[in-house]
Design a protein around this motif. Structure first.
Motif, PDB file in Angstrom:
ATOM      1  N   ARG A   1      12.947 -24.962  28.582  1.00  0.00           N
ATOM      2  CA  ARG A   1      14.054 -24.662  29.482  1.00  0.00           C
ATOM      3  C   ARG A   1      13.573 -23.876  30.695  1.00  0.00           C
ATOM      4  O   ARG A   1      14.022 -24.108  31.820  1.00  0.00           O
ATOM      5  CB  ARG A   1      15.118 -23.870  28.717  1.00  0.00           C
ATOM      6  CG  ARG A   1      16.455 -23.764  29.438  1.00  0.00           C
ATOM      7  CD  ARG A   1      17.497 -23.202  28.494  1.00  0.00           C
ATOM      8  NE  ARG A   1      17.201 -21.821  28.101  1.00  0.00           N
ATOM      9  CZ  ARG A   1      17.838 -21.173  27.138  1.00  0.00           C
ATOM     10  NH1 ARG A   1      18.777 -21.798  26.434  1.00  0.00           N
ATOM     11  NH2 ARG A   1      17.539 -19.935  26.840  1.00  0.00           N
TER      12      ARG A   1
ATOM     13  N   GLU B   1      11.652 -16.502  31.407  1.00  0.00           N
ATOM     14  CA  GLU B   1      11.932 -17.230  30.172  1.00  0.00           C
ATOM     15  C   GLU B   1      10.646 -17.815  29.585  1.00  0.00           C
ATOM     16  O   GLU B   1      10.414 -17.755  28.376  1.00  0.00           O
ATOM     17  CB  GLU B   1      12.949 -18.337  30.432  1.00  0.00           C
ATOM     18  CG  GLU B   1      13.504 -18.965  29.176  1.00  0.00           C
ATOM     19  CD  GLU B   1      14.775 -19.750  29.453  1.00  0.00           C
ATOM     20  OE1 GLU B   1      15.664 -19.749  28.588  1.00  0.00           O
ATOM     21  OE2 GLU B   1      14.878 -20.352  30.542  1.00  0.00           O
TER      22      GLU B   1
ATOM     23  N   ASN C   1      19.769 -12.213  27.305  1.00  0.00           N
ATOM     24  CA  ASN C   1      19.628 -13.428  26.499  1.00  0.00           C
ATOM     25  C   ASN C   1      19.106 -13.122  25.100  1.00  0.00           C
ATOM     26  O   ASN C   1      18.454 -13.965  24.473  1.00  0.00           O
ATOM     27  CB  ASN C   1      18.669 -14.398  27.203  1.00  0.00           C
ATOM     28  CG  ASN C   1      19.177 -14.863  28.547  1.00  0.00           C
ATOM     29  OD1 ASN C   1      19.912 -15.835  28.651  1.00  0.00           O
ATOM     30  ND2 ASN C   1      18.767 -14.156  29.594  1.00  0.00           N
TER      31      ASN C   1
ATOM     32  N   ARG D   1      11.764 -26.231  33.112  1.00  0.00           N
ATOM     33  CA  ARG D   1      12.701 -27.111  33.817  1.00  0.00           C
ATOM     34  C   ARG D   1      13.416 -26.373  34.941  1.00  0.00           C
ATOM     35  O   ARG D   1      13.673 -26.943  36.003  1.00  0.00           O
ATOM     36  CB  ARG D   1      13.729 -27.683  32.839  1.00  0.00           C
ATOM     37  CG  ARG D   1      13.153 -28.710  31.888  1.00  0.00           C
ATOM     38  CD  ARG D   1      14.246 -29.383  31.088  1.00  0.00           C
ATOM     39  NE  ARG D   1      15.186 -30.107  31.932  1.00  0.00           N
ATOM     40  CZ  ARG D   1      16.282 -30.711  31.501  1.00  0.00           C
ATOM     41  NH1 ARG D   1      16.580 -30.667  30.210  1.00  0.00           N
ATOM     42  NH2 ARG D   1      17.080 -31.347  32.326  1.00  0.00           N
ATOM     43  N   SER D   2      13.748 -25.116  34.700  1.00  0.00           N
ATOM     44  CA  SER D   2      14.484 -24.341  35.700  1.00  0.00           C
ATOM     45  C   SER D   2      13.574 -23.451  36.551  1.00  0.00           C
ATOM     46  O   SER D   2      14.060 -22.740  37.415  1.00  0.00           O
ATOM     47  CB  SER D   2      15.544 -23.471  35.011  1.00  0.00           C
ATOM     48  OG  SER D   2      14.926 -22.561  34.112  1.00  0.00           O
TER      49      SER D   2
ATOM     50  N   GLN E   1      11.758 -24.188  22.744  1.00  0.00           N
ATOM     51  CA  GLN E   1      12.991 -24.512  23.469  1.00  0.00           C
ATOM     52  C   GLN E   1      13.123 -23.637  24.716  1.00  0.00           C
ATOM     53  O   GLN E   1      13.490 -24.119  25.794  1.00  0.00           O
ATOM     54  CB  GLN E   1      14.205 -24.282  22.561  1.00  0.00           C
ATOM     55  CG  GLN E   1      14.211 -25.077  21.265  1.00  0.00           C
ATOM     56  CD  GLN E   1      14.486 -26.551  21.481  1.00  0.00           C
ATOM     57  OE1 GLN E   1      13.880 -27.400  20.858  1.00  0.00           O
ATOM     58  NE2 GLN E   1      15.404 -26.856  22.375  1.00  0.00           N
ATOM     59  N   LEU E   2      12.818 -22.348  24.560  1.00  0.00           N
ATOM     60  CA  LEU E   2      12.887 -21.438  25.703  1.00  0.00           C
ATOM     61  C   LEU E   2      11.832 -21.794  26.739  1.00  0.00           C
ATOM     62  O   LEU E   2      12.095 -21.769  27.954  1.00  0.00           O
ATOM     63  CB  LEU E   2      12.704 -19.988  25.248  1.00  0.00           C
ATOM     64  CG  LEU E   2      13.698 -19.449  24.222  1.00  0.00           C
ATOM     65  CD1 LEU E   2      13.412 -17.977  23.940  1.00  0.00           C
ATOM     66  CD2 LEU E   2      15.132 -19.620  24.711  1.00  0.00           C
TER      67      LEU E   2
ATOM     68  N   ASP F   1      19.971 -15.699  22.284  1.00  0.00           N
ATOM     69  CA  ASP F   1      19.182 -16.938  22.353  1.00  0.00           C
ATOM     70  C   ASP F   1      17.762 -16.706  21.867  1.00  0.00           C
ATOM     71  O   ASP F   1      17.187 -17.529  21.138  1.00  0.00           O
ATOM     72  CB  ASP F   1      19.148 -17.471  23.787  1.00  0.00           C
ATOM     73  CG  ASP F   1      20.425 -18.202  24.165  1.00  0.00           C
ATOM     74  OD1 ASP F   1      21.250 -18.452  23.267  1.00  0.00           O
ATOM     75  OD2 ASP F   1      20.600 -18.502  25.357  1.00  0.00           O
TER      76      ASP F   1
END
Length: 229
Positions: free
Chosen positions: A179, A188, A20, A182-183, A175-176, A23
């Protein structure tokens, strides 16, 4: 009943970083640019405001008080208030970051100006310096250590606040983090957290380095004091 092992979910994963990298680079670049722009813009605004407060002491309380009011507004609420007028994205986050950095910078610049040795200003006045010339050529250079201290605090706090910009879709490394939460992707979350810490440390070191380059006389003073001791 068949029981299977849960997939590995480590906190530190170089595999995540390599897969990643694009990103991560994009989020890091966004984070750095927001931090730099916010601190620079806030400093450009803070310098004249503090100068006015110093030259006109009656205005000091309203200027510092106004910056203090902005600082007390919770970041999520401030971004929510700005969004209807500035939209969702970079502008909203940048305005909020500048507002939060203003109090620290205005206060430190003003403290630095007020802390200039009266003997120095008296000598400049005796040499024919006017009020504005004395401010620009004598008081501001003497206030640089206090200004640098304010920039250090503003830089570190701005690095942290950028992550909150995720609520309007522009939070850099936030943002990372969001995310990852959430996951439930530990790598991350940790990667973004570590990068924020490193970014704050690097920013602080760079500000100190630049500050020392701008105030060579302070190093000379310390060296003389050490040699005398």
């Amino acid at each position: 009943m068949l029981v299977t092992d849960a997939p590995p979910n480590p906190w530190f994963s170089w595999d995540y970083v390599t897969r990643n990298s694009s990103d991560i680079e994009r989020a890091l670049s966004q984070h750095v640019s927001l931090t730099l722009q916010a601190v620079v813009i806030a400093l450009v605004i803070a310098l004249p405001l503090a100068a006015v407060a110093h030259l006109r002491p009656r205005l000091a309380a309203p200027i510092v008080g106004s910056a203090g009011v902005l600082y007390t507004v919770p970041s999520l609420a401030l971004f929510a208030l700005l969004a209807p007028y500035t939209g969702i994205g970079r502008a909203t986050v940048l305005i909020g970051l500048v507002a939060y950095a203003l109090l620290v910078l205005v206060r430190n610049v003003l403290v630095g100006l007020q802390g200039v040795d009266p003997a120095v200003t008296d000598a400049a006045r005796g040499m024919g310096y006017g009020r504005v010339r004395m401010l620009l050529q004598v008081e501001l250079p003497q206030a640089l250590p206090s200004i640098v201290a304010g920039v250090r605090v503003a830089t570190v706090t701005t690095v942290a606040l950028v992550t909150v910009g995720v609520v309007v879709g522009y939070g850099g490394l936030g943002q990372l983090m969001f995310r990852g939460f959430r996951s439930d992707y530990h790598a991350e979350i940790m990667t973004a957290t570590v990068l924020c810490l490193v970014l704050a440390l690097v920013g602080d070191v760079l500000v100190v380095f630049v500050g020392r380059l701008m105030t060579p006389w302070s190093r000379s003073t310390r060296m003389l004091a050490d040699s005398a001791a």
